[in-house]
Design a protein around this motif. Structure first.
Motif, PDB file in Angstrom:
ATOM      1  N   VAL A 182       2.973  -6.382  11.823  1.00 21.08           N
ATOM      2  CA  VAL A 182       3.435  -5.525  10.732  1.00 21.08           C
ATOM      3  C   VAL A 182       2.363  -4.459  10.511  1.00 21.08           C
ATOM      4  O   VAL A 182       1.197  -4.793  10.282  1.00 21.08           O
ATOM      5  N   PRO A 183       2.728  -3.183  10.589  1.00 16.76           N
ATOM      6  CA  PRO A 183       1.723  -2.115  10.434  1.00 16.76           C
ATOM      7  C   PRO A 183       1.001  -2.180   9.082  1.00 16.76           C
ATOM      8  O   PRO A 183       1.575  -2.629   8.086  1.00 16.76           O
ATOM      9  N   LEU A 184      -0.238  -1.716   9.083  1.00 13.95           N
ATOM     10  CA  LEU A 184      -1.062  -1.745   7.878  1.00 13.95           C
ATOM     11  C   LEU A 184      -0.384  -1.024   6.716  1.00 13.95           C
ATOM     12  O   LEU A 184      -0.368  -1.527   5.586  1.00 13.95           O
ATOM     13  N   ALA A 185       0.179   0.134   6.957  1.00 14.75           N
ATOM     14  CA  ALA A 185       0.830   0.896   5.877  1.00 14.75           C
ATOM     15  C   ALA A 185       1.970   0.091   5.257  1.00 14.75           C
ATOM     16  O   ALA A 185       2.168   0.103   4.044  1.00 14.75           O
ATOM     17  N   ARG A 186       2.704  -0.629   6.082  1.00 11.95           N
ATOM     18  CA  ARG A 186       3.830  -1.449   5.587  1.00 11.95           C
ATOM     19  C   ARG A 186       3.299  -2.636   4.773  1.00 11.95           C
ATOM     20  O   ARG A 186       3.880  -3.006   3.768  1.00 11.95           O
ATOM     21  N   ARG A 187       2.206  -3.258   5.233  1.00 11.13           N
ATOM     22  CA  ARG A 187       1.615  -4.371   4.478  1.00 11.13           C
ATOM     23  C   ARG A 187       1.074  -3.893   3.136  1.00 11.13           C
ATOM     24  O   ARG A 187       1.206  -4.578   2.121  1.00 11.13           O
ATOM     25  N   LEU A 188       0.489  -2.689   3.112  1.00  6.35           N
ATOM     26  CA  LEU A 188      -0.017  -2.134   1.854  1.00  6.35           C
ATOM     27  C   LEU A 188       1.131  -1.827   0.897  1.00  6.35           C
ATOM     28  O   LEU A 188       1.028  -2.082  -0.313  1.00  6.35           O
ATOM     29  N   ALA A 189       2.224  -1.303   1.416  1.00  4.64           N
ATOM     30  CA  ALA A 189       3.397  -1.044   0.582  1.00  4.64           C
ATOM     31  C   ALA A 189       3.954  -2.356   0.030  1.00  4.64           C
ATOM     32  O   ALA A 189       4.371  -2.429  -1.132  1.00  4.64           O
ATOM     33  N   ALA A 190       3.934  -3.393   0.846  1.00  4.94           N
ATOM     34  CA  ALA A 190       4.392  -4.709   0.385  1.00  4.94           C
ATOM     35  C   ALA A 190       3.491  -5.238  -0.733  1.00  4.94           C
ATOM     36  O   ALA A 190       3.972  -5.813  -1.709  1.00  4.94           O
ATOM     37  N   ARG A 191       2.190  -5.016  -0.599  1.00  7.03           N
ATOM     38  CA  ARG A 191       1.258  -5.418  -1.667  1.00  7.03           C
ATOM     39  C   ARG A 191       1.537  -4.647  -2.952  1.00  7.03           C
ATOM     40  O   ARG A 191       1.420  -5.182  -4.045  1.00  7.03           O
ATOM     41  N   LEU A 192       1.925  -3.386  -2.799  1.00  6.43           N
ATOM     42  CA  LEU A 192       2.238  -2.544  -3.940  1.00  6.43           C
ATOM     43  C   LEU A 192       3.429  -3.091  -4.735  1.00  6.43           C
ATOM     44  O   LEU A 192       3.415  -3.081  -5.959  1.00  6.43           O
ATOM     45  N   VAL A 193       4.451  -3.565  -4.060  1.00  8.49           N
ATOM     46  CA  VAL A 193       5.649  -4.062  -4.754  1.00  8.49           C
ATOM     47  C   VAL A 193       5.543  -5.537  -5.115  1.00  8.49           C
ATOM     48  O   VAL A 193       6.405  -6.065  -5.814  1.00  8.49           O
ATOM     49  N   LEU A 194       4.486  -6.222  -4.669  1.00  6.36           N
ATOM     50  CA  LEU A 194       4.343  -7.652  -4.936  1.00  6.36           C
ATOM     51  C   LEU A 194       4.223  -7.950  -6.432  1.00  6.36           C
ATOM     52  O   LEU A 194       4.899  -8.847  -6.943  1.00  6.36           O
ATOM     53  N   LEU A 195       3.396  -7.205  -7.147  1.00  6.85           N
ATOM     54  CA  LEU A 195       3.228  -7.458  -8.582  1.00  6.85           C
ATOM     55  C   LEU A 195       4.535  -7.238  -9.354  1.00  6.85           C
ATOM     56  O   LEU A 195       4.949  -8.109 -10.123  1.00  6.85           O
ATOM     57  N   PRO A 196       5.232  -6.104  -9.159  1.00  2.00           N
ATOM     58  CA  PRO A 196       6.525  -5.962  -9.842  1.00  2.00           C
ATOM     59  C   PRO A 196       7.519  -7.056  -9.458  1.00  2.00           C
ATOM     60  O   PRO A 196       8.304  -7.508 -10.290  1.00  2.00           O
ATOM     61  N   ALA A 197       7.481  -7.509  -8.217  1.00  2.00           N
ATOM     62  CA  ALA A 197       8.393  -8.571  -7.783  1.00  2.00           C
ATOM     63  C   ALA A 197       8.088  -9.880  -8.495  1.00  2.00           C
ATOM     64  O   ALA A 197       9.005 -10.584  -8.941  1.00  2.00           O
ATOM     65  N   VAL A 198       6.821 -10.198  -8.640  1.00  2.00           N
ATOM     66  CA  VAL A 198       6.427 -11.433  -9.333  1.00  2.00           C
ATOM     67  C   VAL A 198       6.804 -11.352 -10.818  1.00  2.00           C
ATOM     68  O   VAL A 198       7.288 -12.320 -11.399  1.00  2.00           O
ATOM     69  N   VAL A 199       6.595 -10.188 -11.422  1.00  2.00           N
ATOM     70  CA  VAL A 199       6.978 -10.009 -12.830  1.00  2.00           C
ATOM     71  C   VAL A 199       8.491 -10.131 -12.985  1.00  2.00           C
ATOM     72  O   VAL A 199       8.975 -10.809 -13.903  1.00  2.00           O
ATOM     73  N   LEU A 200       9.253  -9.513 -12.094  1.00  2.00           N
ATOM     74  CA  LEU A 200      10.719  -9.638 -12.137  1.00  2.00           C
ATOM     75  C   LEU A 200      11.157 -11.095 -11.996  1.00  2.00           C
ATOM     76  O   LEU A 200      12.114 -11.528 -12.633  1.00  2.00           O
ATOM     77  N   ALA A 201      10.464 -11.837 -11.148  1.00  2.00           N
ATOM     78  CA  ALA A 201      10.818 -13.239 -10.911  1.00  2.00           C
ATOM     79  C   ALA A 201      10.669 -14.095 -12.162  1.00  2.00           C
ATOM     80  O   ALA A 201      11.279 -15.162 -12.262  1.00  2.00           O
ATOM     81  N   LEU A 202       9.887 -13.632 -13.124  1.00  2.00           N
ATOM     82  CA  LEU A 202       9.695 -14.382 -14.371  1.00  2.00           C
ATOM     83  C   LEU A 202      10.838 -14.166 -15.366  1.00  2.00           C
ATOM     84  O   LEU A 202      10.967 -14.900 -16.340  1.00  2.00           O
ATOM     85  N   LEU A 203      11.668 -13.155 -15.118  1.00  2.00           N
ATOM     86  CA  LEU A 203      12.758 -12.826 -16.037  1.00  2.00           C
ATOM     87  C   LEU A 203      13.958 -13.745 -15.824  1.00  2.00           C
ATOM     88  O   LEU A 203      14.132 -14.299 -14.740  1.00  2.00           O
ATOM     89  N   PRO A 204      14.805 -13.869 -16.844  1.00  2.00           N
ATOM     90  CA  PRO A 204      16.043 -14.631 -16.665  1.00  2.00           C
ATOM     91  C   PRO A 204      16.968 -13.909 -15.668  1.00  2.00           C
ATOM     92  O   PRO A 204      16.883 -12.677 -15.521  1.00  2.00           O
ATOM     93  N   PRO A 205      17.846 -14.640 -15.004  1.00  2.00           N
ATOM     94  CA  PRO A 205      18.706 -14.035 -13.976  1.00  2.00           C
ATOM     95  C   PRO A 205      19.504 -12.815 -14.446  1.00  2.00           C
ATOM     96  O   PRO A 205      19.643 -11.837 -13.703  1.00  2.00           O
ATOM     97  N   ARG A 206      20.004 -12.820 -15.657  1.00  2.00           N
ATOM     98  CA  ARG A 206      20.799 -11.668 -16.113  1.00  2.00           C
ATOM     99  C   ARG A 206      19.939 -10.416 -16.253  1.00  2.00           C
ATOM    100  O   ARG A 206      20.395  -9.310 -16.017  1.00  2.00           O
ATOM    101  N   ARG A 207      18.684 -10.582 -16.622  1.00  2.00           N
ATOM    102  CA  ARG A 207      17.772  -9.436 -16.721  1.00  2.00           C
ATOM    103  C   ARG A 207      17.390  -8.920 -15.325  1.00  2.00           C
ATOM    104  O   ARG A 207      17.299  -7.720 -15.114  1.00  2.00           O
TER     105      ARG A 207
END
Length: 145
Positions: free
Chosen positions: A13-38
């Motif tokens: 996986v190219p470095l730029a793609r891994r960095l982009a994945a790291r960028l969206v990781l925090l919002p993804a983890v925060v979203l995962a804490l929300l109830p399904p309807r949210r």
């Protein structure tokens, strides 16, 4: 008793793609804490204006999430992995179908995954293995007026 397992982390996986994945990781983890309807409501807004993702685009996003995070690559990382993959696709202007559901064969297990072109991406299970409970599909392209 524990069951030994090995994580399947994608290589190449190219470095730029891994960095982009790291960028969206925090919002993804925060979203995962929300109830399904949210989660569904937030994703419903984010998908606007995105083209449907191809299987290759969705696979690259999923692989990048697994390469960037051990948690996402693990057996209990399906929710942040799937959310991160849709966010990563969205950064590129596309949207796969985000799904949550259950395994149809015993034992009961909840799962989250992405689909593109009508098929689960990177799950390694036969079609019909999971039953959808919630899905956020890409919006169809508006026609010119």
């Amino acid at each position: 008793m524990t069951t030994p397992s090995a994580l399947d982390r994608p290589t190449g996986v190219p470095l730029a793609r891994r960095l982009a994945a790291r960028l969206v990781l925090l919002p993804a983890v925060v979203l995962a804490l929300l109830p399904p309807r949210r989660i569904r409501a937030v994703l419903g807004v984010l998908r606007r204006g995105a083209a449907p993702a191809t299987t290759a685009q969705a696979r690259r996003a999923r692989d990048a999430m697994c390469a960037a995070s051990l948690h996402c690559a693990g057996p209990k990382g399906c929710l942040p992995r799937s959310l991160g993959a849709v966010l990563l696709c969205r950064l590129g202007g596309t949207w796969p179908t985000w799904c949550t559901g259950v395994r149809v064969v015993p034992p009961f297990t909840a799962h989250a995954w992405i689909e593109a072109e009508g098929r689960a991406v990177g799950e390694g299970v036969p079609e019909g293995y999971f039953a959808r409970l919630v899905a956020v599909d890409p919006l169809s392209r508006p026609t010119d007026r």
